[in-house]
Design a protein around this motif. Structure first.
Motif, PDB file in Angstrom:
ATOM      1  N   THR A  58       0.807  -1.232   0.000  1.00 34.63           N
ATOM      2  CA  THR A  58       0.000   0.000   0.000  1.00 34.63           C
ATOM      3  C   THR A  58       0.841   1.285   0.000  1.00 34.63           C
ATOM      4  O   THR A  58       0.355   2.344   0.386  1.00 34.63           O
ATOM      5  N   SER A  86       0.182   2.412  -8.997  1.00 30.44           N
ATOM      6  CA  SER A  86      -1.218   2.288  -8.604  1.00 30.44           C
ATOM      7  C   SER A  86      -2.057   1.863  -9.806  1.00 30.44           C
ATOM      8  O   SER A  86      -2.009   2.495 -10.866  1.00 30.44           O
ATOM      9  N   LYS A 117      -7.346   0.375  -0.574  1.00 30.19           N
ATOM     10  CA  LYS A 117      -6.092  -0.389  -0.663  1.00 30.19           C
ATOM     11  C   LYS A 117      -6.252  -1.618  -1.555  1.00 30.19           C
ATOM     12  O   LYS A 117      -5.280  -2.163  -2.044  1.00 30.19           O
ATOM     13  N   SER A 124      -5.010  -6.220  -5.084  1.00 30.03           N
ATOM     14  CA  SER A 124      -4.344  -5.049  -4.519  1.00 30.03           C
ATOM     15  C   SER A 124      -4.443  -3.850  -5.450  1.00 30.03           C
ATOM     16  O   SER A 124      -4.415  -3.992  -6.674  1.00 30.03           O
TER      17      SER A 124
END
Length: 342
Positions: free
Chosen positions: A61, A220, A70, A211
């Motif tokens: 994270t 991300s 998350k 994730s």
């Protein structure tokens, strides 16, 4: 096929950790012997312990803000028709999950160090479940509720009579209760369907926890991106961004069909759902234009999904006479059903 992609709940049912969600996914294993349990798996590994899933997701994270999810949850619900096509539920659904996650990776319009994102960049863990219970929002429970309310009231009166708190004929009230139980419109195995009752039949489905960050914990990857797949100029450079949900849902269906040799009817296709939402008239025109045998199967699928078949036109003259609003009322149920659409 019915697929949902949802963000981790913040400040709701789940904490910032994935622990609560992983514990929720372990519910079916409670009380089972080791050989009967379904374990977490990913693209290359089997029988991953729940605590390892929590550790891997929670540690991945870096640089995410407090209010950013998350992880994401992907739920894959094959229809009963699709499940019939499988030879081995657990083995086949694991195979499908691994193919599906390749489609998931390919739906990102992103690059990592100049290369296309692949499934090896995605940190995820999945689990097969074989049971489902009726929820309070299910049609069967909602339509049985008036009977449930009356039954509860009568049972309260019976209890008070038997405890000497009020006068009355408890035997007569119990007879009324029995009649109401039988009159409830939705029954399963001779019993009134209530919230929490386990659903009969094959209920196998897939839960995936993925994730927000890639395998290296540096990029991300959000399937909930507000940006559609596009290329934009940022600081003089062309940058790829976004996640194409439409492409993902379409690929998911095609991957299932190709993997298991499934011949999909128009009424249960992602294309039909889009047609219905964008232009219901095209939806019904296409439905009526199917070859006779396929149209019969389509009507059967719609009927099983809860669509009142009298609301569906049987010829183009009826289609021209009936209003689209009326037709939509009859099919909206099925579009929201796990049997039709994504």
């Amino acid at each position: 096929m019915y697929i949902t992609v949802t963000a981790q709940k913040l400040g709701g049912d789940y904490s910032r950790s994935s622990a609560d969600f992983v514990e929720y996914l372990e519910k079916e294993n409670q009380g089972l012997e080791q050989e009967h349990m379904e374990h977490f798996f990913n693209q290359y590994e089997e029988e991953i312990p729940a605590h390892e899933v929590v550790k891997e997701i929670d540690a991945n994270t870096t640089k995410l803000k407090k209010k950013e999810p998350k992880f994401y949850s992907i739920t894959v619900n094959p229809s009963k028709y699709e499940l019939r096509q499988l030879q081995n539920n657990t083995k086949d659904l694991k195979q499908y999950t691994r193919e599906l996650m390749k489609d998931y990776a390919a739906s990102f319009n992103r690059e990592i160090n100049g290369r296309t994102i692949t499934v090896d960049d995605i940190k995820y863990f999945a689990k097969i479940e074989h049971q489902r219970t009726f929820k309070g929002t299910d049609k069967q429970v909602r339509e049985n509720q008036p009977f449930a309310t009356k039954i509860l009231q009568l049972k309260s009166e019976v209890r008070k009579i038997e405890q000497g708190q009020m006068d009355g004929n408890s035997k007569k009230l119990k007879s009324k209760i029995a009649k109401l139980e039988a009159q409830a419109p939705h029954q399963q195995n001779g019993k009134r369907i209530v919230q929490g009752m386990q659903k009969a039949g094959n209920q196998s489905h897939i839960h995936i926890i993925v994730s927000r960050k890639d395998m290296t914990n540096s990029v991300s990857l959000s399937p909930g991106s507000k940006y559609k797949a596009s290329d934009v100029m940022m600081n003089g450079k062309k940058v790829k961004r976004g996640f194409n949900r439409d492409a993902f849902f379409g690929k998911a269906e095609k991957t299932f069909d190709a993997t298991f040799g499934y011949k999909r009817n128009y009424a249960e296709s992602y294309t039909s759902k889009k047609d219905f939402i964008r232009n219901p008239k095209i939806y019904f025109t296409t439905l009526l234009g199917l070859p006779t045998s396929e149209r019969a199967v389509a009507f059967k699928i719609l009927g099983k999904a809860g669509v009142p078949l009298h609301s569906i036109p049987t010829n183009k003259v009826q289609l021209a006479l009936k209003t689209i609003r009326y037709l939509k009322r009859g099919v909206d149920i099925a579009i929201k059903s796990g049997s039709i659409g994504i």
